[in-house]
Design a protein around this motif. Structure first.
Motif, PDB file in Angstrom:
ATOM      1  N   MET A 176      -2.359   0.064   2.013  1.00 43.96           N
ATOM      2  CA  MET A 176      -1.137  -0.438   1.110  1.00 43.96           C
ATOM      3  C   MET A 176      -0.660  -2.060   1.823  1.00 43.96           C
ATOM      4  O   MET A 176      -0.670  -2.618   0.772  1.00 43.96           O
ATOM      5  N   GLU A 177      -1.044  -2.690   3.150  1.00 42.72           N
ATOM      6  CA  GLU A 177      -0.633  -4.036   3.953  1.00 42.72           C
ATOM      7  C   GLU A 177      -1.539  -5.098   3.450  1.00 42.72           C
ATOM      8  O   GLU A 177      -1.966  -5.721   4.176  1.00 42.72           O
ATOM      9  N   ARG A 178      -2.973  -4.331   3.109  1.00 45.80           N
ATOM     10  CA  ARG A 178      -4.406  -4.604   3.023  1.00 45.80           C
ATOM     11  C   ARG A 178      -4.373  -5.504   1.953  1.00 45.80           C
ATOM     12  O   ARG A 178      -5.111  -6.764   1.393  1.00 45.80           O
ATOM     13  N   TYR A 179      -3.181  -5.154   0.692  1.00 49.11           N
ATOM     14  CA  TYR A 179      -3.282  -6.062  -0.523  1.00 49.11           C
ATOM     15  C   TYR A 179      -1.824  -6.637  -1.070  1.00 49.11           C
ATOM     16  O   TYR A 179      -0.947  -6.076  -1.349  1.00 49.11           O
ATOM     17  N   PRO A 180      -2.381  -8.159  -0.919  1.00 53.28           N
ATOM     18  CA  PRO A 180      -1.329  -9.237  -1.809  1.00 53.28           C
ATOM     19  C   PRO A 180      -0.095  -8.017  -2.637  1.00 53.28           C
ATOM     20  O   PRO A 180       0.861  -8.175  -2.227  1.00 53.28           O
ATOM     21  N   ALA A 188       9.033  -6.414  -1.317  1.00 51.47           N
ATOM     22  CA  ALA A 188       9.470  -7.704  -1.403  1.00 51.47           C
ATOM     23  C   ALA A 188      10.743  -8.516  -0.976  1.00 51.47           C
ATOM     24  O   ALA A 188      10.927  -9.695  -0.858  1.00 51.47           O
ATOM     25  N   ASP A 189      11.449  -7.892   0.112  1.00 52.96           N
ATOM     26  CA  ASP A 189      12.464  -8.139   0.753  1.00 52.96           C
ATOM     27  C   ASP A 189      12.029  -8.697   2.342  1.00 52.96           C
ATOM     28  O   ASP A 189      12.791  -8.761   2.807  1.00 52.96           O
ATOM     29  N   GLY A 190      10.039  -8.674   2.642  1.00 53.11           N
ATOM     30  CA  GLY A 190       9.724  -8.468   3.625  1.00 53.11           C
ATOM     31  C   GLY A 190       9.940  -7.050   4.516  1.00 53.11           C
ATOM     32  O   GLY A 190       9.106  -7.451   5.320  1.00 53.11           O
ATOM     33  N   THR A 191      10.963  -6.221   4.171  1.00 48.01           N
ATOM     34  CA  THR A 191      10.774  -4.777   4.950  1.00 48.01           C
ATOM     35  C   THR A 191      10.172  -3.604   4.290  1.00 48.01           C
ATOM     36  O   THR A 191      10.300  -3.892   3.263  1.00 48.01           O
TER      37      THR A 191
END
Ligand code: DON
Length: 558
Positions: A176-180, A188-191
């Motif tokens: 999931m964190e591969r893609y902006p 969205a809130d950084g966590t």
């Protein structure tokens, strides 16, 4: 809320012979209370079961992004009480032309599992948005905008994150964190998402608004479609504007079969579920399951499962592309032949299987069931395939793309994430739909009308099968949803069983017959079901207690 079982009775119901002509109200069961409430809200506004199906489907797309969504697909089995017609709306994803089998092989010619399961190559052209528009226009009473309103509200204002979303994110985090675009939604809130926090999805609200305002064109043409084509390209995949603009749902004839006193209406290809159910039920109808001890009953059901899954592997695929021998596989003679090949107390070994066993994850995909006060029904299974689908949200769209391409036989004879494999009948081709196990089903007897279904990949078929057998045993909807499960899918040659499904002496007896039993896997599935008993004119629902956020509810007629 789980385990809810309600019934409303009508004192002076209009009757046709011995049974009531109309239910005393409406019932909805789904995997999330907010989606059940969305369906009830629309029924309360005068909508029918089909409007409520649009509302519940869209709400699930918002509150269960882990399971299904606008970037995925589904099957909607509908019953129109006025005409008596059943129709199967096939909103399965289609293969983009670029997705040739070669595109999924690594330099050694092995299946590239990362491509098959993650990111742009794993995604088919979505079908769910087209289904929502089609059902609202052709079968609903209310405007699409009204039926989508609860989902738009949930996306805009947010909903509380629950444990399964948090846990699933943990297991898919790296992808999931591969893609902006995905980070913008879930970080969205950084966590990462945390239980109890509110998840707001403003881009998804906007996409739903576009669908409400413009219908199919709001999704499959124009700005959103341009974003999808560019976003898939930006991550190294390839979709075309024509593939999106050309997507259509298919209306198909559902499969019909009889088992004991039940008329069963279920999913045709490109689902494998209906044919497999027909084979298994017709094979086991040769024995009186009620009279057998647990070991022999399980043995015979498992042997029928084994044979049906073998046929799934070889014969089944998208009927628009391959000739599926439906009549033959569903015929009584064929079932009699299969039955004759089953030894009463000896396992038939499946051929040894060289692939990997299916990893057991949280079950995703989602099912809901609705009956309205006119007797219209919807039984709907929808999915983005594995947890959070491909993990890819194209920036600005707000929804995850599916990873349904893994349901094709991308490499012949190589098992997919569920350990099932296939050959030519399920090879990817441009525009072709990948074989599915989703099996939304209706059951009708002289006095009962039931809708049921479940998620669970290849285990969907056996969950629905055990549900049918349990209803045939006289269980009520909540008992059916709670019932411990077992499963066999030919390859790997093993009976998987939930804790409590098989007594220790049954396990021993099955082993003595030559079965391998794995009773230590934990639980699976998320069965949702509603029932109208026409004799005493009551409605009831069952929601799977394995999923603590599901809800079955009954609404009395005004
Ligand atoms: O269509 C199918 O058969 C699968 N894509 C369903 C996936 C599913 O049920 C995931 N749950 N474990």
């Amino acid at each position: 809320m789980c385990g809810l079982l309600l019934a409303v009775g009508a004192a002076a119901a209009e009757r046709v012979g011995q049974v009531a002509a109309h239910p005393p109200g409406a019932a909805v069961a789904s995997g999330h209370a907010l989606a059940t409430d969305a369906g009830l809200e629309i029924l309360g506004k005068g909508g029918n079961a089909f409007d409520a199906a649009v509302a519940t489907s869209a709400a699930l797309s918002v509150v269960e992004p882990i399971s299904s969504g606008l970037g995925g697909g589904g099957f909607f089995l509908l019953h129109d009480a006025k005409t008596g017609r059943d129709v199967f709306i096939d909103a399965r994803e289609t293969a983009p032309a670029a997705a040739t089998p070669q595109a999924y092989l690594d330099s050694k010619g092995e299946l590239d599992r990362d491509r098959a399961e993650n990111g742009p190559w794993s995604a088919g052209i979505p079908g769910l948005p087209a289904a929502l528009v089609h059902i609202a226009e052709k079968y609903g009473k209310l405007p699409l905008r009204t039926s989508l309103a609860p989902a738009i509200r949930l996306a805009r204002d947010g909903f509380p994150i629950y444990a399964r979303l948090e846990r699933g994110y943990g297991s898919r985090r790296e992808v999931m964190e591969r893609y902006p675009g995905t980070r913008a939604v879930f970080l969205a809130d950084g966590t990462p998402p945390k239980t109890g926090e509110i998840l707001k999805q403003p881009d998804l609200a906007h996409t739903l608004e576009l669908l409400a305002a413009k219908g199919s064109d709001g999704f499959y043409r124009g700005d959103l479609a341009k974003k999808l084509v560019a976003g898939v390209e930006a991550e190294g995949g390839h979709w075309t504007a024509e593939e999106l603009a050309g997507y259509r749902v298919r209306e198909r004839e559902p499969l019909k079969l009889h088992y004991h006193d039940w008329n069963i209406t279920t999913a045709p290809p490109p689902s494998s579920g209906g044919i497999a159910l027909a084979e298994i039920l017709q094979v086991v109808s040769g024995w009186n399951l009620h009279e057998l001890d647990q070991a022999h009953r399980t043995h015979l059901v498992v042997e029928a499962m084994r044979r049906a899954f073998r046929d799934r592997t070889i014969y089944l695929g998208d009927p628009d592309f391959v000739k599926v021998p439906v009549q033959r596989l569903m015929s009584r003679d064929y079932a009699a032949g299969l039955r004759a090949s089953i030894h009463p107390d000896k396992a038939t070994p499946s051929e040894l299987f060289s692939g990997q066993p299916a990893p057991l994850e949280d079950d995703e995909t989602t099912h809901f069931a609705i009956i309205d006060r006119d007797g219209n029904r919807a039984s709907v299974t929808q999915t983005v395939n594995l947890l959070y689908g491909s993990g890819l949200v194209v920036p600005g769209t707000g929804f995850l793309l599916n990873n349904e391409m893994d349901d094709f036989a991308l490499k012949p004879g190589t098992p997919n994430a569920f350990g099932v494999m296939g050959f030519e009948a399920n090879a990817p081709k441009p525009g072709k739909r990948m074989l599915s196990s989703m099996t939304p089903t209706f059951m009708e007897s002289d006095d009962k009308v039931i809708a049921l279904g479940a998620p669970g990949g290849s285990r969907i078929i056996t969950e629905v099968l055990l549900g049918i057998l349990a209803y045939d045993d006289g269980l009520d909807p909540q008992q059916v949803a709670a019932l411990p499960r077992y499963h066999h899918q030919w390859m790997p040659d093993v009976i998987s069983a939930e804790p409590g499904a098989l007594a220790p002496e049954t396990v021993k007896a099955l082993q003595a017959m030559g079965h391998t039993v794995n009773a230590g896997e934990g639980t699976w599935g998320n069965l949702q079901t509603v029932m109208w008993n026409r004799r005493d004119n009551t409605l009831s629902g069952g929601t799977d207690p394995r999923n603590p956020v599901g809800k079955a509810a009954v609404q009395a007629a005004p």
